[in-house]
Design a protein around this motif. Sequence first.
Motif, PDB file in Angstrom:
ATOM      1  N   LEU A 145     -96.042  76.606 -17.319  1.00  0.00           N
ATOM      2  CA  LEU A 145     -95.727  77.149 -18.637  1.00  0.00           C
ATOM      3  C   LEU A 145     -94.823  76.266 -19.519  1.00  0.00           C
ATOM      4  O   LEU A 145     -95.012  76.242 -20.730  1.00  0.00           O
ATOM      5  CB  LEU A 145     -95.157  78.575 -18.499  1.00  0.00           C
ATOM      6  N   PRO A 146     -93.825  75.499 -18.970  1.00  0.00           N
ATOM      7  CA  PRO A 146     -93.027  74.644 -19.865  1.00  0.00           C
ATOM      8  C   PRO A 146     -93.852  73.532 -20.534  1.00  0.00           C
ATOM      9  O   PRO A 146     -93.408  72.919 -21.500  1.00  0.00           O
ATOM     10  CB  PRO A 146     -91.973  74.031 -18.929  1.00  0.00           C
ATOM     11  N   TRP A 147     -95.048  73.282 -20.017  1.00  0.00           N
ATOM     12  CA  TRP A 147     -95.987  72.311 -20.603  1.00  0.00           C
ATOM     13  C   TRP A 147     -95.357  70.932 -20.777  1.00  0.00           C
ATOM     14  O   TRP A 147     -95.576  70.233 -21.756  1.00  0.00           O
ATOM     15  CB  TRP A 147     -96.518  72.857 -21.936  1.00  0.00           C
ATOM     16  N   ASP A 148     -94.532  70.523 -19.815  1.00  0.00           N
ATOM     17  CA  ASP A 148     -93.987  69.157 -19.831  1.00  0.00           C
ATOM     18  C   ASP A 148     -94.772  68.300 -18.842  1.00  0.00           C
ATOM     19  O   ASP A 148     -95.726  68.769 -18.211  1.00  0.00           O
ATOM     20  CB  ASP A 148     -92.472  69.173 -19.516  1.00  0.00           C
ATOM     21  N   GLN A 149     -94.371  67.045 -18.703  1.00  0.00           N
ATOM     22  CA  GLN A 149     -95.118  66.127 -17.825  1.00  0.00           C
ATOM     23  C   GLN A 149     -95.153  66.628 -16.383  1.00  0.00           C
ATOM     24  O   GLN A 149     -96.172  66.558 -15.705  1.00  0.00           O
ATOM     25  CB  GLN A 149     -94.481  64.733 -17.873  1.00  0.00           C
ATOM     26  N   LEU A 150     -93.994  67.115 -15.935  1.00  0.00           N
ATOM     27  CA  LEU A 150     -93.891  67.600 -14.553  1.00  0.00           C
ATOM     28  C   LEU A 150     -94.916  68.713 -14.312  1.00  0.00           C
ATOM     29  O   LEU A 150     -95.662  68.705 -13.323  1.00  0.00           O
ATOM     30  CB  LEU A 150     -92.471  68.140 -14.349  1.00  0.00           C
ATOM     31  N   ALA A 151     -94.952  69.671 -15.267  1.00  0.00           N
ATOM     32  CA  ALA A 151     -95.855  70.814 -15.143  1.00  0.00           C
ATOM     33  C   ALA A 151     -97.308  70.339 -15.169  1.00  0.00           C
ATOM     34  O   ALA A 151     -98.107  70.704 -14.298  1.00  0.00           O
ATOM     35  CB  ALA A 151     -95.603  71.778 -16.294  1.00  0.00           C
ATOM     36  N   PHE A 152     -97.620  69.493 -16.157  1.00  0.00           N
ATOM     37  CA  PHE A 152     -99.004  69.057 -16.343  1.00  0.00           C
ATOM     38  C   PHE A 152     -99.556  68.386 -15.079  1.00  0.00           C
ATOM     39  O   PHE A 152    -100.640  68.717 -14.593  1.00  0.00           O
ATOM     40  CB  PHE A 152     -99.078  68.092 -17.537  1.00  0.00           C
ATOM     41  N   TRP A 153     -98.771  67.457 -14.514  1.00  0.00           N
ATOM     42  CA  TRP A 153     -99.281  66.696 -13.365  1.00  0.00           C
ATOM     43  C   TRP A 153     -99.229  67.522 -12.077  1.00  0.00           C
ATOM     44  O   TRP A 153    -100.091  67.356 -11.211  1.00  0.00           O
ATOM     45  CB  TRP A 153     -98.545  65.362 -13.209  1.00  0.00           C
ATOM     46  N   ALA A 154     -98.266  68.419 -11.984  1.00  0.00           N
ATOM     47  CA  ALA A 154     -98.227  69.285 -10.788  1.00  0.00           C
ATOM     48  C   ALA A 154     -99.481  70.165 -10.743  1.00  0.00           C
ATOM     49  O   ALA A 154    -100.105  70.322  -9.691  1.00  0.00           O
ATOM     50  CB  ALA A 154     -96.984  70.165 -10.803  1.00  0.00           C
ATOM     51  N   ILE A 155     -99.858  70.713 -11.906  1.00  0.00           N
ATOM     52  CA  ILE A 155    -101.036  71.584 -11.934  1.00  0.00           C
ATOM     53  C   ILE A 155    -102.306  70.748 -11.747  1.00  0.00           C
ATOM     54  O   ILE A 155    -103.250  71.174 -11.075  1.00  0.00           O
ATOM     55  CB  ILE A 155    -101.095  72.402 -13.256  1.00  0.00           C
TER      56      ILE A 155
END
Length: 262
Positions: free
Chosen positions: A165-175
Amino acid sequence: MPRQSDTFFDKLEQTRVWQSVFRSGTGTSTLHRALAIQQNVFLHLFPTKVRRRMLGLGATWYLGTLTLGTFLILVITGVLLMLYYHPSVPQAYVDVKDLKYVVSSGLFLRNLHRWSAHAMVFLAFAHMFRVFYRGAYRPPREFNWVVGVILLLVTLLLSYTGYLLPWDQLAFWAITVGTNISATVPLVGNKFHFLMLGGNQVNANALLRFYVLHCVILPLVAVLFVVVHFWRIRKDGGLYVRETEPGNEDLQESPLTEMERQ
Ligand code: HEM
């Protein structure tokens, strides 16, 4: 016979409105107390009688109750976060930054939600280990163990879906990594990958799906299984107490009657 007393609460308890809601009356006898539990829509999930030692710290370390406590904090803080967050690509990241730098107490709210999520995962595992260590998973509680495993999976999925949900780099690549792993499952992997993301890439569709899963579907599934979990503790004769432990001898003499289970 209505009691004669002058305090505000005594008068309140004698009003027709109060008595139409709480039908069990206001007595302090065992019968009245049992009825108060049995006739309340929330309390009737619990047994009318509980052994005192089951309430002690040593019996459960309160780990299940603490897990429920963190879940309630997550629901409350989650609803408040929803007032500031839009699940859209141009907005999501900015909203999270606003929560940190602009919204009053926004950083506190977000951190409380995040740390409670970490705590819930830790406590659910600890609770499971406690149940295993005490042997409380054995019959007749084996079904409740299975319900617990489902609750653990839902807890992990809640954390995973919240991560995007925060839609940052960490989130994007983790998903991206997580959903790619799921795509390697034989036969159904690709279909499942497509279903989760609403396409083949992590984009606006994926953000919306994860948002709906995180804020609506998974919390509802969790509530449903928590209710079953609690109701089942009652039907299984209350919490497990080892009968051979010193001090528990009386339990062999007085097993729970069928009525106490109800
Ligand atoms: C959202 C997660 C969960 C919540 C909120 C929850 C809540 C609770 C609560 C409040 C109790 C009453 C005793 C206590 O405080 O320990 C309990 C008992 C129990 N839980 Fe959970 N639980 C969860 C997850 C699990 C998991 C992951 C397992 C195992 C895989 C499990 C298996 C059991 C069993 C077998 C009992 C009965 C234990 C006994 O009789 O001593 N639960 N749970």
